[in-house]
Write a protein that holds these residues in place. Structure first.
Motif, PDB file in Angstrom:
ATOM      1  N   LEU A 366       0.840  -1.178   0.000  1.00  0.00           N
ATOM      2  CA  LEU A 366       0.000   0.000   0.000  1.00  0.00           C
ATOM      3  C   LEU A 366       0.885   1.240   0.000  1.00  0.00           C
ATOM      4  O   LEU A 366       2.082   1.133   0.243  1.00  0.00           O
ATOM      5  N   PRO A 367       0.319   2.401  -0.261  1.00  0.00           N
ATOM      6  CA  PRO A 367       1.131   3.618  -0.173  1.00  0.00           C
ATOM      7  C   PRO A 367       1.776   3.733   1.197  1.00  0.00           C
ATOM      8  O   PRO A 367       1.182   3.377   2.217  1.00  0.00           O
ATOM      9  N   PRO A 448      -8.032   0.081  -4.589  1.00  0.00           N
ATOM     10  CA  PRO A 448      -7.446   1.382  -4.944  1.00  0.00           C
ATOM     11  C   PRO A 448      -6.140   1.646  -4.198  1.00  0.00           C
ATOM     12  O   PRO A 448      -6.061   1.496  -2.983  1.00  0.00           O
ATOM     13  N   GLY A 449      -5.115   2.006  -4.969  1.00  0.00           N
ATOM     14  CA  GLY A 449      -3.833   2.348  -4.376  1.00  0.00           C
ATOM     15  C   GLY A 449      -3.014   1.164  -3.905  1.00  0.00           C
ATOM     16  O   GLY A 449      -1.936   1.344  -3.345  1.00  0.00           O
ATOM     17  N   LYS A 451      -0.838  -2.274  -4.605  1.00  0.00           N
ATOM     18  CA  LYS A 451      -0.068  -3.023  -5.599  1.00  0.00           C
ATOM     19  C   LYS A 451       0.000  -4.472  -5.146  1.00  0.00           C
ATOM     20  O   LYS A 451       0.612  -4.779  -4.116  1.00  0.00           O
TER      21      LYS A 451
END
Length: 826
Positions: A366-367, A448-449, A451
């Motif tokens: 994640l971010p 969303p966001g 990987k």
């Protein structure tokens, strides 16, 4: 600071000293440890006159747990993972069995609702692999006996083989025991390799005995056995020594490939030596005993009649070719060799093939800055999409952690699912095929966001076998320059067809509050950088002042500000700060400036230089070609002095493998040439034999290309077997041709035609038995055969081409290079 000091001072238990009371000595001990939470709440913090301030008046004291930074689940239930590692010299299966037995004894004492299961048991993989390779060995032995019976057509001759095979194997196991070898994929793989060649010497001896016996059925069986063994003895000794010479370089050439196959090579070498001893002792003795008994005349089988016609046709065809078309034969084989060399670049390459053991993983990122619960939420969505799949046996998930070696590091924005599929025999899709389907399935999940990267897990226990196929290490000193080079490398990887899951180890986007201290102002207010840092640490992450004993364990007492009170830069600036005298109360904001910024998650160093790693996986295509393309592209990248690119993981091991392969082949051919030169007392005949080797090796490339199997480290073993078979056939053919020239005065053409016809049956038999030995591994029907399948396919491909090389190319070369010696042939 006052709270920390008070808690530390109040929670104490010490021995004050010893008192002599009468005739006894008594210890005076202060028992001041906290015994309850109320004791902690009642700690006096401040006092002014009759007014008192206790800890419970200004703080909340509660029994809690540490922040959950790593979350683990097994099949959807919360769990704790316990890893048990064996010692270096211990046996995996024995350790696992002992552990399973001990845990089964402890299980009845577990609390209600607590159950235990296995995330991964290496012993299961070892057993399945050993069973698969063992079954391949048994299948090879059965096929071996069938081929022998088919060619010799006599139960008595098969009995000689059936006696030689177990004696050789039993002696080999005894040697393995003395050498301290264990049964593993490589030692059993060596056994399978050896089974294909273990009867070669005995077959040559027995076939020659049978030939002499058929020529003179009433002759003395013992004398015929001795004479037949003497005829072929020098040839099989030379062939065996040449065979051993091919494998000796593995013991002297350094590198991971040599180390990996050392045990396999030693097993092969040991069993070949034993087979030679059995061939010149047990086989003639058994043949003399069995052939010496009176029996009715044996009627030749249909296959024997068929092979007699084949032999006659082959003799006529070879004579015609050698008279008129021997140059054409050489040109045809040159064309085959050139085509094989061209296909070599299109075959693909790898270090070791991945095992079809059903082990795969989905890694999520994640971010930077995402909370661990957000990571866990993403993993739960992926887990829910596959938990009802009948092909999935178990799922283990870890959120907020990354395993490196034996340590799990807390990384809140990363996590992974470890998926174990059902056994290979219970599914129709391979692990690699399932990974492709999983990638598509994960790509459709709304994350969303996030990987998400699905990949097959690599082989455990081999250093350098990283989770990714390609690993580029960028080294330098400045973090910003490294980050820029890493991003350029990642963009290059994304542009190479077949590469996926591109990932950069350094992330410069981690959000942070940067506290910049005004040193001049701090000095004027009589405080220091260390004081500011310690205060920040206490208020934000907490400081352990002392420990509390709860009758079973010590529990840390942590003093910190409530998390809800620290949610902005203003809250940080408002933290109270004492000066060095402990009198004037300041605020953090009086001496610092709190700004928002970003920074690296972690900085890795190797050899005192900072390092960033960029990794990627190969979906389809040639890993070796992708690595070569990436090397060429990175070589053109402009970079400041002091910055370098290095390849790790499989790319590094493939480079090591190529160097090892060239060194092993060079040494092997050199040693074989020396032995053959001494044996023949000539340079010409060894040159003819070894000159035929590249033509046979072209068959290795052809079959690997047709089956889509990349060229890997194990293929070199199959290639050496092909070289050994070529040398063996060349020695048997050319030594016999030379004997016929001397004994019967034949010219080279007639001598090699007669020798090739007479030796046709044993040469075809030995080649076929060797191929039958590899066939079960090449089919890869059971567990554990993936590692050795490329070796088996390469060997079979080379042996298929070695047959026409031995039947046509070697006689043609012999006549071309020796015909001047015979005037009768002019």
């Amino acid at each position: 600071d006052t709270v920390l000091q008070r808690l530390s001072a109040e929670n104490i238990e010490k021995t004050g000293g010893r008192l002599t009371v009468g005739r006894r000595e008594i210890i005076a001990r202060t028992t001041g440890e906290f015994t309850s939470l109320d004791d902690i709440r009642s700690v006096l913090i401040a006092r002014e006159g009759q007014d008192k301030v206790h800890l419970g008046d200004i703080a909340e004291v509660r029994d809690a747990h540490e922040d959950e930074r790593v979350m683990t689940r097994f099949d959807g239930e919360d769990c704790v993972k316990l890893s048990v590692l064996k010692e270096a010299e211990a046996n995996t299966v024995e350790v696992a069995d002992a552990l399973t037995s001990r845990l089964s004894e402890l299980e009845p004492s577990f609390p209600e609702g607590l159950r235990m299961d296995y995330v991964e048991n290496q012993a299961e993989y070892v057993r399945e692999s050993l069973n698969g390779v063992r079954n391949a060995a048994i299948g090879a032995a059965v096929l071996l006996v069938i081929v022998v019976y088919l060619f010799l057509g006599s139960i008595r001759q098969v009995l000689v083989m059936a006696l030689a095979l177990p004696i050789t194997l039993i002696l080999n196991f005894a040697v393995m025991k003395l050498a301290g070898f264990s049964l593993n994929i490589f030692s059993l793989g060596g056994l399978v390799v050896a089974i294909g060649v273990v009867l070669d010497n005995s077959i040559v001896v027995l076939e020659n005995i049978s030939r002499l016996h058929l020529e003179d059925p009433d002759g003395d069986a013992a004398e015929q056995a001795m004479r037949a063994t003497e005829e072929v003895g020098p040839a099989i000794i030379a062939a065996t020594l040449s065979f051993l010479a091919l494998f000796v370089p593995f013991l002297i050439v350094p590198g991971l490939t040599s180390l990996l196959f050392r045990e396999l090579i030693l097993v092969v070498a040991g069993i070949v030596v034993i087979s030679l001893v059995v061939a010149i002792t047990v086989a003639p003795m058994a043949a003399a005993i069995l052939f010496g008994h009176t029996r009715p005349a044996r009627v030749a089988t249909g296959f024997e009649h068929f092979f007699e016609r084949v032999t006659e046709s082959y003799g006529r065809l070879l004579r015609g070719i050698l008279h008129l078309r021997r140059g054409v034969v050489v040109l045809v084989f040159l064309g085959i060799l050139i085509s094989g060399a061209l296909l070599l670049g299109r075959t693909g390459s790898e270090f070791l093939p991945l095992m079809d053991d059903g082990r795969l993983m989905v890694k999520v990122k994640l971010p930077v800055g995402a909370a661990v619960h957000e990571t866990d939420r993403a993993l739960r969505k992926i887990e829910a999409s596959i938990q009802d799949d009948p092909l999935v046996e178990s799922i283990f998930s870890v959120s907020g952690g990354q395993l490196r070696g034996f340590t799990t590091y807390e990384i809140a924005n990363e996590g992974e699912l470890n998926v174990q599929l059902v056994p290979k025999t219970d599914r129709k899709v391979s692990t690699a095929e399932y990974v492709k389907k999983l990638r598509e399935k994960v790509g459709k999940i709304p994350l969303p966001g996030v990987k998400a990267m699905a990949k097959q897990q690599t082989i455990k226990g081999i250093k350098g076998m990283r989770a990714s196929d390609i690993s580029v290490q960028i080294r330098g000193h400045e973090t910003d320059i490294l980050a820029e080079l890493a991003e350029r490398t990642a963009q290059t990887m994304r542009g190479i067809e077949g590469l996926t899951n591109v990932d950069v180890s350094m992330d410069m986007s981690r959000p942070e509050y940067q506290v910049n201290i005004d040193r001049t102002r701090a000095a004027e207010m009589n405080t220091s950088v260390a004081e500011v840092a310690d205060t920040l640490r206490t208020f934000i992450t907490g400081t352990v002042s002392t420990r509390y004993w709860d009758e079973s364990d010590y529990i840390a007492i942590r003093v910190l500000a409530p998390e809800m009170k620290m949610n902005s830069r203003k809250d940080i600036a408002a933290i109270p700060l004492k000066n060095a005298d402990g009198q004037q109360v300041l605020r953090i904001g009086d001496v610092v400036e709190v700004s928002r910024g970003v920074g690296p998650v972690e900085i890795i160093r190797e050899n005192q230089a900072k390092q960033v790693t960029v990794e990627a996986d190969m979906t389809d295509g040639d890993l070796g070609a992708a690595v070569d393309q990436l090397r060429g592209t990175l070589a053109e990248v402009d970079r400041p002095p002091g910055y370098e690119f290095a390849f790790g993981g499989q790319a590094e091991m493939m480079a090591d493998m190529k160097n090892t392969v060239f060194a092993v082949l060079a040494f092997a051919l050199f040693f074989s040439f020396i032995i053959l030169t001494v044996q023949f007392n000539s340079i010409k005949l060894p040159s003819l034999i070894l000159g035929s080797v590249p033509f046979s090796l072209a068959g290795v490339v052809y079959l690997l290309y047709l089956t889509g199997i990349p060229m890997g480290a194990t293929v070199i073993i199959g290639a050496l077997v092909v070289v050994a078979a070529t040398v063996n056939d060349g020695v048997l053919l050319l030594t016999f041709a030379g004997e016929l020239e001397e004994r019967k005065g034949l010219n080279p053409l007639d001598a090699v035609v007669d020798a090739a016809s007479i030796r046709l049956r044993p040469r075809v038999m030995t080649t076929l038995t060797t191929m039958m030995g590899f066939l079960p591994l090449a089919l890869n029907l059971g567990e554990g055969g993936d590692m050795l399948q490329p070796m088996a396919l390469g060997a079979i491909g080379g042996l298929l081409l070695e047959i026409p090389v031995a039947l046509f190319l070697m006689p043609s070369l012999y006549v071309l290079f020796t015909r001047k010696r015979s005037p009768a042939d002019n």
